[in-house]
Design a protein around this motif. Sequence first.
Motif, PDB file in Angstrom:
ATOM      1  N   GLY A 120       0.983  -1.886  -0.015  1.00 15.53           N
ATOM      2  CA  GLY A 120      -0.596   0.040  -0.164  1.00 15.53           C
ATOM      3  C   GLY A 120       0.249   0.457   0.092  1.00 15.53           C
ATOM      4  N   VAL A 121       1.553   0.898   1.017  1.00 15.33           N
ATOM      5  CA  VAL A 121       2.883   2.696   0.426  1.00 15.33           C
ATOM      6  C   VAL A 121       3.534   2.941   0.144  1.00 15.33           C
ATOM      7  N   THR A 122       4.405   1.292  -1.033  1.00 18.73           N
ATOM      8  CA  THR A 122       4.810   1.845  -2.257  1.00 18.73           C
ATOM      9  C   THR A 122       3.631   1.808  -3.145  1.00 18.73           C
ATOM     10  N   GLY A 123       2.994   1.734  -3.277  1.00 15.31           N
ATOM     11  CA  GLY A 123       1.583   1.484  -4.193  1.00 15.31           C
ATOM     12  C   GLY A 123       1.347   3.115  -4.215  1.00 15.31           C
ATOM     13  N   TYR A 124       0.922   3.361  -3.087  1.00 13.78           N
ATOM     14  CA  TYR A 124       0.715   5.117  -2.773  1.00 13.78           C
ATOM     15  C   TYR A 124       2.087   6.093  -3.556  1.00 13.78           C
ATOM     16  N   MET A 125       2.905   5.552  -3.298  1.00 11.34           N
ATOM     17  CA  MET A 125       4.319   6.324  -3.209  1.00 11.34           C
ATOM     18  C   MET A 125       4.191   6.665  -4.880  1.00 11.34           C
ATOM     19  N   MET A 126       3.689   5.726  -5.964  1.00  6.78           N
ATOM     20  CA  MET A 126       4.425   5.570  -7.058  1.00  6.78           C
ATOM     21  C   MET A 126       3.118   6.557  -7.765  1.00  6.78           C
ATOM     22  N   THR A 156       2.729   9.523  -6.619  1.00  5.41           N
ATOM     23  CA  THR A 156       3.161  10.385  -6.454  1.00  5.41           C
ATOM     24  C   THR A 156       3.533  11.483  -6.727  1.00  5.41           C
ATOM     25  N   LEU A 157       4.051  12.796  -7.346  1.00  7.07           N
ATOM     26  CA  LEU A 157       5.293  13.288  -8.672  1.00  7.07           C
ATOM     27  C   LEU A 157       6.743  12.908  -7.720  1.00  7.07           C
ATOM     28  N   ARG A 158       7.023  13.326  -6.387  1.00 10.90           N
ATOM     29  CA  ARG A 158       8.026  12.640  -5.854  1.00 10.90           C
ATOM     30  C   ARG A 158       8.559  11.363  -6.421  1.00 10.90           C
ATOM     31  N   PHE A 159       7.771  10.003  -6.169  1.00 14.22           N
ATOM     32  CA  PHE A 159       8.409   8.806  -6.352  1.00 14.22           C
ATOM     33  C   PHE A 159       7.401   8.295  -7.604  1.00 14.22           C
ATOM     34  N   PHE A 160       7.068   9.089  -8.545  1.00 17.46           N
ATOM     35  CA  PHE A 160       6.272   8.540  -9.604  1.00 17.46           C
ATOM     36  C   PHE A 160       7.497   8.163 -10.904  1.00 17.46           C
ATOM     37  N   GLY A 161       7.926   7.168 -10.944  1.00 16.37           N
ATOM     38  CA  GLY A 161       9.109   6.705 -11.812  1.00 16.37           C
ATOM     39  C   GLY A 161      10.324   6.652 -11.792  1.00 16.37           C
ATOM     40  N   ILE A 162      10.006   6.397 -10.038  1.00 17.85           N
ATOM     41  CA  ILE A 162      11.719   6.022  -9.143  1.00 17.85           C
ATOM     42  C   ILE A 162      11.773   4.625  -9.295  1.00 17.85           C
ATOM     43  N   ASP A 163      13.252   4.030  -9.313  1.00 14.72           N
ATOM     44  CA  ASP A 163      13.448   2.619  -9.626  1.00 14.72           C
ATOM     45  C   ASP A 163      12.572   1.563  -8.320  1.00 14.72           C
ATOM     46  N   TRP A 164      13.375   1.941  -7.302  1.00 15.85           N
ATOM     47  CA  TRP A 164      13.187   1.420  -6.014  1.00 15.85           C
ATOM     48  C   TRP A 164      12.322   0.992  -5.925  1.00 15.85           C
ATOM     49  N   GLU A 204       9.465   0.995  -7.384  1.00 13.31           N
ATOM     50  CA  GLU A 204       8.960   0.364  -8.316  1.00 13.31           C
ATOM     51  C   GLU A 204       9.129  -1.445  -8.124  1.00 13.31           C
ATOM     52  N   GLN A 205      10.265  -1.716  -7.410  1.00 12.39           N
ATOM     53  CA  GLN A 205      11.453  -2.928  -7.557  1.00 12.39           C
ATOM     54  C   GLN A 205      10.655  -3.061  -6.284  1.00 12.39           C
ATOM     55  N   ALA A 206      10.339  -2.251  -4.998  1.00  8.77           N
ATOM     56  CA  ALA A 206       9.996  -2.561  -3.396  1.00  8.77           C
ATOM     57  C   ALA A 206       8.745  -3.126  -4.189  1.00  8.77           C
ATOM     58  N   HIS A 207       7.838  -2.645  -4.316  1.00  8.23           N
ATOM     59  CA  HIS A 207       6.492  -2.392  -4.937  1.00  8.23           C
ATOM     60  C   HIS A 207       6.167  -4.432  -5.217  1.00  8.23           C
ATOM     61  N   GLU A 208       6.754  -4.313  -6.474  1.00 11.16           N
ATOM     62  CA  GLU A 208       6.988  -5.555  -7.302  1.00 11.16           C
ATOM     63  C   GLU A 208       7.446  -6.645  -6.157  1.00 11.16           C
ATOM     64  N   LEU A 209       8.414  -6.894  -5.201  1.00  9.70           N
ATOM     65  CA  LEU A 209       9.466  -7.808  -4.590  1.00  9.70           C
ATOM     66  C   LEU A 209       8.248  -8.484  -3.690  1.00  9.70           C
ATOM     67  N   ALA A 210       7.580  -6.835  -3.003  1.00 11.21           N
ATOM     68  CA  ALA A 210       6.159  -6.998  -2.685  1.00 11.21           C
ATOM     69  C   ALA A 210       5.365  -7.820  -2.475  1.00 11.21           C
TER      70      ALA A 210
END
Length: 191
Positions: free
Chosen positions: A123-129, A131-139, A141-147
């Motif tokens: 939920g947190v990483t999904g929300y982060m993706m 936001t403008l600050r974290f949209f497109g940030i690789d780590w 997206e990887q954390a979300h996929e790994l979770a």
Amino acid sequence: MAIASDHLSERESARDVAVWDPLVRLIHWSLALTILVNGAFIDGESKLHEWIGYVALGLVGIRLVWGILGPPHARFSAFPLNPARAIRYVRAVIRGDKIVHLSHNPLGALMAYNLWLTVIVLGVTGYMMTTLRFFGIDWVEQAHELAFNWLLLSVALHVAGVAFDTWRSGVNLVRSMVNGRKRIPDGTKVE
């Protein structure tokens, strides 16, 4: 520690014990549904995927509050986060003990906390993706996929554990999560 008991058929003597209140059961099955729908049927880029993720996060939040305020079997004190206790439980199972826990067994408790934490990370990483600050940030997206991959493995282990414990103890855990009652064979030690 536990009194060994043979697996009893439904016709043989057993007692029903109320364990899971309606809110626990509703949250359990609703969370399972959100995971299934979001993981298998909904496009990960869609707005619906986001909203289902928020619902899953909200369900976990409600369950965590219910772990403090809810009835005895729903409270965290009924299934503490205790890895040492889980190890002792596994050893007892290997020895053939057939003890039944009214709430989660110690290994199931670890799984419950694991599943909740993983949904929170999703939920947190999904929300982060979003936001403008974290949209497109690789780590992120990887954390979300790994979770998500961890969640899939955890769900598979959870289902296998439920099947094993149902076989081992003679208590149909799926039915108890549907009707809220555990049917415990007479002569079985209960904790």
